[in-house]
Scaffold this motif. Structure first.
Motif, PDB file in Angstrom:
ATOM      1  N   THR A   1       1.050  -0.998   0.056  1.00  0.00           N
ATOM      2  CA  THR A   1      -0.475   0.387  -0.137  1.00  0.00           C
ATOM      3  C   THR A   1       0.779   1.233   0.207  1.00  0.00           C
ATOM      4  OG1 THR A   1      -1.590  -1.738   0.932  1.00  0.00           O
ATOM      5  CG2 THR A   1      -2.275   1.137   1.005  1.00  0.00           C
ATOM      6  N   LEU A   2       1.876   1.671   0.668  1.00  0.00           N
ATOM      7  CA  LEU A   2       2.613   2.386   1.074  1.00  0.00           C
ATOM      8  C   LEU A   2       3.917   2.698  -0.427  1.00  0.00           C
ATOM      9  CD1 LEU A   2       4.117   2.167   4.700  1.00  0.00           C
ATOM     10  CD2 LEU A   2       2.840   3.962   3.463  1.00  0.00           C
ATOM     11  N   ALA A   3       3.895   1.278  -1.082  1.00  0.00           N
ATOM     12  CA  ALA A   3       4.310   1.578  -2.308  1.00  0.00           C
ATOM     13  C   ALA A   3       3.077   2.278  -3.423  1.00  0.00           C
ATOM     14  CB  ALA A   3       5.115   0.216  -2.871  1.00  0.00           C
ATOM     15  N   THR A   4       2.389   1.750  -3.814  1.00  0.00           N
ATOM     16  CA  THR A   4       1.312   2.114  -4.427  1.00  0.00           C
ATOM     17  C   THR A   4       1.105   3.840  -4.169  1.00  0.00           C
ATOM     18  OG1 THR A   4       0.485  -0.065  -4.451  1.00  0.00           O
ATOM     19  CG2 THR A   4      -1.097   1.910  -5.479  1.00  0.00           C
ATOM     20  N   ALA A   5       1.263   3.684  -2.945  1.00  0.00           N
ATOM     21  CA  ALA A   5       0.508   5.233  -2.702  1.00  0.00           C
ATOM     22  C   ALA A   5       1.572   6.429  -3.098  1.00  0.00           C
ATOM     23  CB  ALA A   5       0.924   5.022  -0.735  1.00  0.00           C
ATOM     24  N   ILE A   6       2.793   5.847  -3.128  1.00  0.00           N
ATOM     25  CA  ILE A   6       4.008   6.528  -3.238  1.00  0.00           C
ATOM     26  C   ILE A   6       4.668   7.091  -4.798  1.00  0.00           C
ATOM     27  CG2 ILE A   6       6.477   7.086  -3.349  1.00  0.00           C
ATOM     28  CD1 ILE A   6       6.862   5.706  -0.313  1.00  0.00           C
ATOM     29  N   ALA A   7       3.989   5.482  -5.710  1.00  0.00           N
ATOM     30  CA  ALA A   7       4.151   5.879  -6.711  1.00  0.00           C
ATOM     31  C   ALA A   7       3.147   6.492  -7.239  1.00  0.00           C
ATOM     32  CB  ALA A   7       3.732   4.555  -7.439  1.00  0.00           C
ATOM     33  N   ILE A   8       1.396   6.374  -6.767  1.00  0.00           N
ATOM     34  CA  ILE A   8       0.491   7.460  -7.440  1.00  0.00           C
ATOM     35  C   ILE A   8       0.632   9.263  -6.826  1.00  0.00           C
ATOM     36  CG2 ILE A   8      -1.017   5.257  -8.488  1.00  0.00           C
ATOM     37  CD1 ILE A   8      -2.217   5.644  -5.680  1.00  0.00           C
ATOM     38  N   ILE A   9       1.327   9.311  -5.975  1.00  0.00           N
ATOM     39  CA  ILE A   9       1.504  10.406  -5.301  1.00  0.00           C
ATOM     40  C   ILE A   9       1.910  11.081  -6.119  1.00  0.00           C
ATOM     41  CG2 ILE A   9       2.835  11.913  -3.644  1.00  0.00           C
ATOM     42  CD1 ILE A   9       1.758  10.330  -1.634  1.00  0.00           C
ATOM     43  N   ILE A  10       3.593  10.895  -6.865  1.00  0.00           N
ATOM     44  CA  ILE A  10       4.853  11.059  -7.291  1.00  0.00           C
ATOM     45  C   ILE A  10       3.777  11.370  -9.294  1.00  0.00           C
ATOM     46  CG2 ILE A  10       6.564  10.444  -8.769  1.00  0.00           C
ATOM     47  CD1 ILE A  10       7.627   8.604  -5.776  1.00  0.00           C
ATOM     48  N   GLY A  11       3.182  10.266  -9.510  1.00  0.00           N
ATOM     49  CA  GLY A  11       2.970  10.174 -10.538  1.00  0.00           C
ATOM     50  C   GLY A  11       1.285  10.678 -10.745  1.00  0.00           C
ATOM     51  N   GLY A  12       0.628  10.906  -9.706  1.00  0.00           N
ATOM     52  CA  GLY A  12      -0.701  12.131  -9.840  1.00  0.00           C
ATOM     53  C   GLY A  12      -0.147  13.700  -9.506  1.00  0.00           C
ATOM     54  N   GLY A  13       0.773  13.926  -8.876  1.00  0.00           N
ATOM     55  CA  GLY A  13       1.486  15.229  -9.121  1.00  0.00           C
ATOM     56  C   GLY A  13       2.110  16.019  -9.969  1.00  0.00           C
ATOM     57  N   LYS A  14       2.787  14.809 -10.712  1.00  0.00           N
ATOM     58  CA  LYS A  14       2.936  15.301 -12.090  1.00  0.00           C
ATOM     59  C   LYS A  14       1.618  15.338 -13.351  1.00  0.00           C
ATOM     60  CE  LYS A  14       5.878  15.225 -15.384  1.00  0.00           C
ATOM     61  NZ  LYS A  14       6.938  16.455 -16.045  1.00  0.00           N
ATOM     62  N   LEU A  15       1.067  14.395 -13.388  1.00  0.00           N
ATOM     63  CA  LEU A  15      -0.379  14.802 -13.730  1.00  0.00           C
ATOM     64  C   LEU A  15      -0.633  15.909 -13.462  1.00  0.00           C
ATOM     65  CD1 LEU A  15      -2.536  13.493 -15.665  1.00  0.00           C
ATOM     66  CD2 LEU A  15      -3.479  12.349 -14.096  1.00  0.00           C
ATOM     67  N   LEU A  16      -1.395  15.955 -12.588  1.00  0.00           N
ATOM     68  CA  LEU A  16      -1.678  17.382 -11.855  1.00  0.00           C
ATOM     69  C   LEU A  16      -0.983  18.836 -12.226  1.00  0.00           C
ATOM     70  CD1 LEU A  16      -4.176  18.018 -10.299  1.00  0.00           C
ATOM     71  CD2 LEU A  16      -3.136  18.764  -8.570  1.00  0.00           C
ATOM     72  N   SER A  17       0.119  18.318 -12.540  1.00  0.00           N
ATOM     73  CA  SER A  17       1.010  19.926 -12.928  1.00  0.00           C
ATOM     74  C   SER A  17       0.712  20.066 -14.694  1.00  0.00           C
ATOM     75  CB  SER A  17       2.384  19.455 -12.085  1.00  0.00           C
ATOM     76  OG  SER A  17       3.575  18.360 -13.285  1.00  0.00           O
ATOM     77  N   LEU A  18       0.379  18.871 -14.845  1.00  0.00           N
ATOM     78  CA  LEU A  18       0.022  19.267 -16.390  1.00  0.00           C
ATOM     79  C   LEU A  18      -1.198  19.319 -16.754  1.00  0.00           C
ATOM     80  CD1 LEU A  18       2.151  16.266 -17.836  1.00  0.00           C
ATOM     81  CD2 LEU A  18       3.235  18.387 -17.909  1.00  0.00           C
ATOM     82  N   GLY A  19      -1.996  19.694 -16.290  1.00  0.00           N
ATOM     83  CA  GLY A  19      -3.041  20.048 -15.901  1.00  0.00           C
ATOM     84  C   GLY A  19      -4.379  18.862 -16.209  1.00  0.00           C
ATOM     85  N   GLY A  20      -3.868  17.827 -15.815  1.00  0.00           N
ATOM     86  CA  GLY A  20      -5.020  16.591 -15.217  1.00  0.00           C
ATOM     87  C   GLY A  20      -5.649  16.805 -14.115  1.00  0.00           C
ATOM     88  N   SER A  21      -5.916  15.344 -13.944  1.00  0.00           N
ATOM     89  CA  SER A  21      -6.822  15.155 -12.773  1.00  0.00           C
ATOM     90  C   SER A  21      -5.885  14.742 -11.412  1.00  0.00           C
ATOM     91  CB  SER A  21      -7.251  13.754 -12.910  1.00  0.00           C
ATOM     92  OG  SER A  21      -8.137  13.146 -12.034  1.00  0.00           O
ATOM     93  N   ALA A  22      -6.765  15.341 -10.134  1.00  0.00           N
ATOM     94  CA  ALA A  22      -6.279  15.437  -8.664  1.00  0.00           C
ATOM     95  C   ALA A  22      -6.426  13.730  -8.162  1.00  0.00           C
ATOM     96  CB  ALA A  22      -6.564  16.523  -7.946  1.00  0.00           C
ATOM     97  N   TYR A  23      -7.252  13.005  -8.878  1.00  0.00           N
ATOM     98  CA  TYR A  23      -7.542  11.578  -8.491  1.00  0.00           C
ATOM     99  C   TYR A  23      -6.093  10.977  -7.760  1.00  0.00           C
ATOM    100  CZ  TYR A  23      -8.185   7.224  -7.659  1.00  0.00           C
ATOM    101  OH  TYR A  23      -8.057   5.716  -7.574  1.00  0.00           O
ATOM    102  N   TYR A  24      -5.452  11.051  -8.616  1.00  0.00           N
ATOM    103  CA  TYR A  24      -3.927  10.214  -8.139  1.00  0.00           C
ATOM    104  C   TYR A  24      -3.441  11.349  -7.018  1.00  0.00           C
ATOM    105  CZ  TYR A  24      -5.161   7.476 -12.455  1.00  0.00           C
ATOM    106  OH  TYR A  24      -5.293   6.537 -13.242  1.00  0.00           O
ATOM    107  N   LEU A  25      -3.181  12.124  -7.007  1.00  0.00           N
ATOM    108  CA  LEU A  25      -2.174  12.115  -5.642  1.00  0.00           C
ATOM    109  C   LEU A  25      -3.229  12.496  -4.023  1.00  0.00           C
ATOM    110  CD1 LEU A  25      -0.322  13.743  -4.668  1.00  0.00           C
ATOM    111  CD2 LEU A  25      -2.067  16.907  -5.469  1.00  0.00           C
TER     112      LEU A  25
END
Length: 133
Positions: free
Chosen positions: A26-50
């Protein structure tokens, strides 16, 4: 919390191993999707992953403090993930939903397994049901 000679009851055997596996995955998944979600959000995407990544970190902490509450929170995360996925994909399109739901479904199932093997939760359920579970 049951105690023996003033010490809190600890997980043992299968419950302990499953708890560690659950926490690490769960922690590994959380870290991966926080990093990816932050990148996606910075590109104008969904905040869901973060948001989901933060929720998974909260889930691990909550599970170790109150396992039954952790199971309810895990159910909520999974339900909201299903709703978000259906909206994001635009309907029941299997191949489009699959990547959105596989990891959350596995984490949800693991949280159910971990909770049902935890003696503390099982004993609490027996007390609440009058010994009929």
């Amino acid at each position: 919390m049951n105690t023996k000679q003033g010490k809190p009851e600890r997980r043992s055997g299968l419950s302990f191993v499953l708890s560690i596996i659950f926490a690490v995955l769960t922690l590994a998944t959380a870290i991966a999707i926080i990093i990816g979600g932050g990148k996606l959000l910075s590109l104008g995407g969904s905040a869901y992953y973060l948001i989901a990544g933060i929720a998974y970190i909260v889930l691990v902490v909550l599970y170790f403090k109150k396992p039954q509450a952790g199971l309810y929170f895990s159910s909520l995360i999974f339900l909201l993930t299903i709703i978000w996925s259906l909206i994001e994909v635009g309907g029941l399109i299997y191949w489009d939903l699959l990547p959105c739901l596989v990891v959350p479904a596995l984490l949800f199932l693991l949280s159910v397994l971990v909770t049902t093997t935890d003696k503390r939760v099982v004993q609490k359920q027996r007390r609440l049901s009058g010994g009929f579970s």
